[in-house]
Scaffold this motif. Structure first.
Motif, PDB file in Angstrom:
ATOM      1  N   UNK A  77       0.802  -0.920   0.128  1.00  0.00           N
ATOM      2  CA  UNK A  77       0.211  -0.386   0.259  1.00  0.00           C
ATOM      3  C   UNK A  77       0.781   1.039   0.238  1.00  0.00           C
ATOM      4  N   UNK A  78       0.795   2.004  -1.394  1.00  0.00           N
ATOM      5  CA  UNK A  78       1.579   3.232  -1.255  1.00  0.00           C
ATOM      6  C   UNK A  78       1.113   4.783  -0.804  1.00  0.00           C
ATOM      7  N   UNK A  79       0.405   5.186  -0.149  1.00  0.00           N
ATOM      8  CA  UNK A  79       0.490   6.195  -0.169  1.00  0.00           C
ATOM      9  C   UNK A  79       1.087   7.317  -0.019  1.00  0.00           C
ATOM     10  N   UNK A  80       0.095   8.906  -1.617  1.00  0.00           N
ATOM     11  CA  UNK A  80       1.352   9.031  -1.843  1.00  0.00           C
ATOM     12  C   UNK A  80       0.717  10.995  -1.577  1.00  0.00           C
ATOM     13  N   UNK A  81       1.524  11.535  -0.296  1.00  0.00           N
ATOM     14  CA  UNK A  81       0.790  13.232  -0.039  1.00  0.00           C
ATOM     15  C   UNK A  81       1.089  13.843  -1.345  1.00  0.00           C
ATOM     16  N   UNK A  82       0.053  14.567  -2.426  1.00  0.00           N
ATOM     17  CA  UNK A  82       0.432  15.224  -3.162  1.00  0.00           C
ATOM     18  C   UNK A  82       0.109  16.837  -2.770  1.00  0.00           C
ATOM     19  N   UNK A  83      -0.262  17.202  -1.312  1.00  0.00           N
ATOM     20  CA  UNK A  83      -0.907  18.563  -1.615  1.00  0.00           C
ATOM     21  C   UNK A  83       0.167  19.612  -1.588  1.00  0.00           C
ATOM     22  N   UNK A  84       1.387  18.844  -1.555  1.00  0.00           N
ATOM     23  CA  UNK A  84       2.859  19.800  -1.859  1.00  0.00           C
ATOM     24  C   UNK A  84       3.161  20.885  -3.534  1.00  0.00           C
ATOM     25  N   UNK A  85       2.603  19.582  -3.999  1.00  0.00           N
ATOM     26  CA  UNK A  85       2.816  19.901  -5.203  1.00  0.00           C
ATOM     27  C   UNK A  85       1.827  20.693  -6.173  1.00  0.00           C
ATOM     28  N   UNK A 119      -4.063  13.536  -2.289  1.00  0.00           N
ATOM     29  CA  UNK A 119      -4.010  12.320  -1.209  1.00  0.00           C
ATOM     30  C   UNK A 119      -4.870  11.165  -1.778  1.00  0.00           C
ATOM     31  N   UNK A 120      -3.221  10.252  -1.965  1.00  0.00           N
ATOM     32  CA  UNK A 120      -4.010   8.953  -2.828  1.00  0.00           C
ATOM     33  C   UNK A 120      -3.747   7.667  -2.146  1.00  0.00           C
ATOM     34  N   UNK A 121      -3.961   6.683  -2.402  1.00  0.00           N
ATOM     35  CA  UNK A 121      -3.235   5.881  -1.799  1.00  0.00           C
ATOM     36  C   UNK A 121      -3.447   4.488  -3.177  1.00  0.00           C
ATOM     37  N   UNK A 122      -2.434   3.475  -3.479  1.00  0.00           N
ATOM     38  CA  UNK A 122      -2.140   2.831  -4.750  1.00  0.00           C
ATOM     39  C   UNK A 122      -2.313   1.334  -4.195  1.00  0.00           C
ATOM     40  N   UNK A 123      -2.408   0.561  -4.489  1.00  0.00           N
ATOM     41  CA  UNK A 123      -1.948  -1.243  -4.382  1.00  0.00           C
ATOM     42  C   UNK A 123      -1.119  -1.281  -5.546  1.00  0.00           C
ATOM     43  N   UNK A 151      11.687  15.206  -5.587  1.00  0.00           N
ATOM     44  CA  UNK A 151      12.531  15.756  -6.377  1.00  0.00           C
ATOM     45  C   UNK A 151      11.648  16.377  -7.526  1.00  0.00           C
ATOM     46  N   UNK A 152      11.065  15.075  -8.249  1.00  0.00           N
ATOM     47  CA  UNK A 152      10.684  15.435  -9.592  1.00  0.00           C
ATOM     48  C   UNK A 152       9.166  15.546  -9.760  1.00  0.00           C
ATOM     49  N   UNK A 153       8.125  14.930  -8.857  1.00  0.00           N
ATOM     50  CA  UNK A 153       6.805  15.665  -8.660  1.00  0.00           C
ATOM     51  C   UNK A 153       6.291  16.489  -6.955  1.00  0.00           C
ATOM     52  N   UNK A 154       6.842  16.787  -6.107  1.00  0.00           N
ATOM     53  CA  UNK A 154       6.553  17.343  -5.929  1.00  0.00           C
ATOM     54  C   UNK A 154       5.886  17.128  -4.763  1.00  0.00           C
ATOM     55  N   UNK A 155       5.423  15.245  -5.434  1.00  0.00           N
ATOM     56  CA  UNK A 155       4.668  14.964  -4.107  1.00  0.00           C
ATOM     57  C   UNK A 155       5.601  13.606  -3.046  1.00  0.00           C
ATOM     58  N   UNK A 156       5.295  13.929  -2.415  1.00  0.00           N
ATOM     59  CA  UNK A 156       5.995  12.394  -1.162  1.00  0.00           C
ATOM     60  C   UNK A 156       5.331  10.649  -0.901  1.00  0.00           C
ATOM     61  N   UNK A 157       5.373  10.192  -0.548  1.00  0.00           N
ATOM     62  CA  UNK A 157       4.788   9.012  -0.477  1.00  0.00           C
ATOM     63  C   UNK A 157       5.184   7.976   0.663  1.00  0.00           C
ATOM     64  N   UNK A 158       3.980   6.797   1.256  1.00  0.00           N
ATOM     65  CA  UNK A 158       5.481   5.729   2.011  1.00  0.00           C
ATOM     66  C   UNK A 158       4.267   4.657   1.584  1.00  0.00           C
ATOM     67  N   UNK A 159       5.444   4.166   2.028  1.00  0.00           N
ATOM     68  CA  UNK A 159       5.153   2.573   1.889  1.00  0.00           C
ATOM     69  C   UNK A 159       4.397   1.722   3.355  1.00  0.00           C
TER      70      UNK A 159
END
Length: 385
Positions: A77-85, A119-123, A151-159
């Motif tokens: 489960x990958x949680x993407x935080x794109x609030x700063x993008x 914010x998104x969740x990816x499986x 650095x490339x997208x402005x979004x960070x994520x957690x696994x």
């Protein structure tokens, strides 16, 4: 007499007294050889794949693995935080594309966004099973790419997810094992230093405990991880050793091992304090405490071995690990290694630097102070009436 009641232990002590070097080398080499596989210890949390094939959980696991691949049973489960993008949707899509292009990932589900769409969740489904070492490497690879993705997208994520959580717990347990051993053995050394007023006796006790624990880990790796002899215990599927097993085994077996150490060696120390030669004191210790240690070890081994009668692999692992550790410590370390070392050291086994002797508190376990007391005055005779 106590000597007659404990004749078998006295005969064994006499044998060790006559042949300390072969007994010491034999016990040390045996435990050292058994401990070698522990160098490949791999911790994890076995799941449904470790259950017997008669269970519905195992059959469902196998059906899913056959139909969709082994990684389907443990998606990441990958949680993407794109609030700063600047563009959250595009950033999440870029993260999803990077995941799909990562070696070892076979499929990536469409992102699921929250109400704010930032914010998104990816499986992500790995190509390997949840307990595979390749899956662990995949998790580390994805996390290592986090900085470049940010650095490339402005979004960070957690696994996260069950698979990643089990990997993280196993890593934490592995990292904690050596410090835990150092703390436990160090505190025991200090306590035994006070009780026995010797430097070498606590050192020998700690070394013997480490040998028995290492041999126990090696036996666990040999059977439950590498599969040698697994069929004899009814283990159908091998895999990693349970994450909490090493810490649990060290804690429980350490308490029992120190009990056996105190039972056996305190009687030897008492004999030395009261004037016996060190080699003869070893025999005295076995005469009075050998049966106690043997009975205690047999009882605890029987209790732990009872866990192996259960159908679950985890129960068998716990029962076998604890039972074999008690056997190694009681019958190889305390009954062979310890007396052989004491016989070879002789008087030096009870050596303590004078400065340290003055600093340490006195715990008179042997009743040495009683022997230094002057006898009570005799009562005066009472005249006849």
């Amino acid at each position: 007499r106590a000597g007659e009641a404990g004749a078998w232990s006295v005969r064994w002590a006499r044998f060790v007294q006559r042949r300390p070097v072969p007994v010491l080398l034999g016990s040390a080499v045996l435990l050292g050889a058994l401990a070698v596989p522990a160098l490949d210890l791999w911790l994890g949390m076995p799941g449904d794949e470790a259950k017997p094939t008669s269970t519905t959980e195992r059959r469902a696991y196998d059906a899913l693995a056959d139909g969709f691949g082994p990684g389907f049973n443990g998606p990441l489960t990958v949680v993407v935080d794109a609030r700063q993008a600047d563009d959250p949707r595009s950033a999440v899509a870029a993260v999803s594309d990077r995941l799909a292009a990562t070696a070892g990932v076979v499929s990536v589900a469409p992102p699921r966004f929250n109400a704010a769409k930032d914010t998104a969740v990816i499986q992500a489904v790995p190509a390997t099973a949840p307990t595979s070492e390749r899956t662990e490497e995949l998790v580390h690879t994805i996390r290592a790419e986090r900085h470049a993705t940010e650095s490339a997208t402005g979004a960070t994520f957690e696994v996260t997810g069950t698979t990643a959580l089990n990997i993280d717990v196993a890593r934490k347990m592995t990292d904690a094992l050596i410090p835990y051993l150092l703390v436990v053995v160090g505190l025991a050394f200090l306590l035994l230093l006070v009780v026995f007023r010797s430097v070498l006796v606590p050192l020998k006790a700690a070394l013997g405990f480490l040998l028995s624990v290492g041999a126990s880990f090696g036996a666990l790796v040999t059977i439950f991880q590498n599969g040698h002899g697994a069929g004899l215990l009814g283990v159908e599927e091998t895999g990693p050793v349970m994450s909490t097993m090493p810490l649990m085994l060290v804690g429980i077996v350490f308490g029992l091992a120190m009990d056996y150490q105190v039972f056996l060696v305190s009687r030897m120390r008492e004999a030395v304090v009261h004037g016996e030669r060190p080699a003869e004191a070893v025999v005295t210790g076995f005469r009075h405490s050998g049966r106690v240690v043997t009975a205690a070890a047999v009882i605890m081994t029987s209790v732990f071995a009872g866990f192996m009668t259960g159908g679950e692999t985890l129960l068998k692992m716990v029962g076998f690990g604890l039972a074999i550790a008690v056997l190694f410590d009681a019958f190889v370390v305390r009954m062979a290694f310890v007396p052989a070392v004491l016989v070879l050291l002789g008087e030096r086994a009870w050596w303590l630097p004078r400065r340290l002797d003055r600093l340490l508190p006195r715990v008179d376990v042997e009743g040495e102070a009683l022997g230094r007391r002057s006898p009570a005055p005799a009562l005066a005779a009472v005249p006849d009436a």
